[in-house]
Design an enzyme around this catalytic site. Structure first.
Site, mmCIF file in Angstrom:
data_model
loop_
_atom_site.group_PDB
_atom_site.id
_atom_site.type_symbol
_atom_site.label_atom_id
_atom_site.label_comp_id
_atom_site.label_asym_id
_atom_site.label_seq_id
_atom_site.Cartn_x
_atom_site.Cartn_y
_atom_site.Cartn_z
ATOM 1 N N ASP A 39 27.592 -39.903 -5.839
ATOM 2 C CA ASP A 39 27.783 -39.866 -4.981
ATOM 3 C C ASP A 39 27.225 -38.520 -4.457
ATOM 4 O OD1 ASP A 39 29.387 -42.056 -4.242
ATOM 5 O OD2 ASP A 39 31.516 -40.900 -5.437
ATOM 6 N N HIS A 41 24.096 -38.321 -4.743
ATOM 7 C CA HIS A 41 22.982 -37.916 -4.313
ATOM 8 C C HIS A 41 23.328 -38.931 -2.221
ATOM 9 C CE1 HIS A 41 20.827 -39.405 -7.643
ATOM 10 N NE2 HIS A 41 20.264 -39.108 -7.231
ATOM 11 N N GLN A 65 6.044 -35.956 -14.026
ATOM 12 C CA GLN A 65 7.397 -35.253 -14.698
ATOM 13 C C GLN A 65 7.511 -35.396 -16.025
ATOM 14 O OE1 GLN A 65 9.480 -35.921 -11.011
ATOM 15 N NE2 GLN A 65 11.040 -35.660 -11.925
ATOM 16 N N GLN A 158 14.321 -26.244 -9.984
ATOM 17 C CA GLN A 158 13.241 -27.594 -8.537
ATOM 18 C C GLN A 158 13.933 -26.801 -7.631
ATOM 19 O OE1 GLN A 158 12.945 -31.930 -9.566
ATOM 20 N NE2 GLN A 158 14.956 -31.398 -8.093
ATOM 21 N N VAL A 181 28.267 -31.733 -6.300
ATOM 22 C CA VAL A 181 28.911 -32.780 -6.735
ATOM 23 C C VAL A 181 29.242 -33.551 -7.857
ATOM 24 C CG1 VAL A 181 29.881 -35.276 -5.801
ATOM 25 C CG2 VAL A 181 28.460 -33.780 -4.199
ATOM 26 N N MET A 189 27.113 -34.208 -11.105
ATOM 27 C CA MET A 189 27.198 -35.814 -11.300
ATOM 28 C C MET A 189 25.367 -35.596 -11.528
ATOM 29 S SD MET A 189 29.397 -37.346 -7.857
ATOM 30 C CE MET A 189 31.394 -37.883 -8.122
#
Length: 283
Positions: A39, A41, A65, A158, A181, A189
């Site tokens: 959620d 994303h 990475q 980031q 979120v 999340m």
């Protein structure tokens, strides 16, 4: 029934698809992801739809990475579920390249970020990480040529690295951060939350709780160093192996001595079992 978005896997096909999306000068938003969508994303996609006429989502688990000891091979990959989620959000295009499309034979160029990438936070524990992120995001920006790009604030360092890179290299992309979120119990999340055992999942929200409590003490005027040390001790006592708990300047990520040095951001990284969790909140 939702219509599945178009999927492209090569750079020439991507360029043709993006050119078609730009018909009538439509604006384009890019949401870079590594898949295993949740959620959080979805919230990025919804923000993208508010900021542009067309939305492109990239799904690419970027090997550069990951360190050799990290979870590149086992990173969650849920392609069918990801496509279904993006179809439900009426995304226009999915950019899903293979590794050889992003890093063809003979690939020899890297972006080496400094500034917020060398703040002694994530870079202290994952020195390879931001070079890989900057390189792949730089490629995504030049491939898709979006007007805006949406990144989650959960990966706050980031976000600052990518924002700095886009500005420094004049990439013509407005980088927008989207609020973290959380689950109902406060856990941020993350695709890696699936690694948590049931007992670890019960403990994991303690990270956010301690951060909120520590931030409230700072806002009440308590000494920064002593308050942060207390918060770190509580996190460790809860069963985490703490990498860092820091309060930093929200734009530069430089160390601070008081709330007057703000705006401030509190950032944390800690392991619970084999799962590494990161989070941050405004102070």
């Amino acid at each position: 029934m939702p219509r599945n978005p178009a999927v492209v896997r090569t750079v020439p096909a991507l360029r043709r698809a993006v050119d078609a999306l730009r018909a009538k000068k439509a604006s384009i938003a890019l949401v870079p992801t590594m898949g295993a969508l949740h959620d959080g994303h979805v919230s990025l996609v919804r923000l993208a739809k508010r900021r542009a006429k067309r939305v492109v989502v990239s799904i690419f688990v970027n090997p550069t990475q990951f360190a050799p000891t990290e979870d590149f091979g086992s990173y969650p990959r849920t392609w069918k579920a990801d496509v279904a989620k993006l179809a439900a959000e009426d995304v226009d295009l999915i950019w899903h390249p293979e590794v050889k499309a992003m890093y063809p034979e003979g690939f020899a160029t890297r972006i080496v970020p400094e500034g917020p990438a060398t703040a002694a936070l994530e870079d202290r524990f994952r020195p390879h990480f931001f070079g890989g992120v900057a390189t792949v995001v730089g490629k995504l920006f030049t491939q898709v040529r979006p007007d805006v790009a949406i990144f989650g604030e959960k990966d706050f360092q980031q976000l600052r690295v990518v924002s700095q890179m886009a500005a420094d290299l004049d990439l013509g992309v407005k980088v927008i951060g989207s609020k973290t979120v959380r689950e109902r119990d406060g856990l941020a999340m993350s695709s890696r939350n699936v690694y948590l055992s049931p007992e670890e999942r019960r403990v994991a929200p303690e990270l956010h709780r301690v951060m909120k409590e520590t931030a409230a003490r700072l806002r009440a005027g308590e000494d920064v160093a002593a308050t942060m040390a207390t918060g770190a001790a509580i996190i460790t006592q809860a069963g985490f192996t703490l990498d860092y708990l820091e309060v930093r300047h929200a734009r530069t990520l430089a160390p601070v001595a008081s709330l007057q040095d703000g705006p401030l951001r509190m950032l944390v990284a800690a392991r619970l079992g084999t799962t590494r969790l990161i989070d941050n909140i405004a102070v």
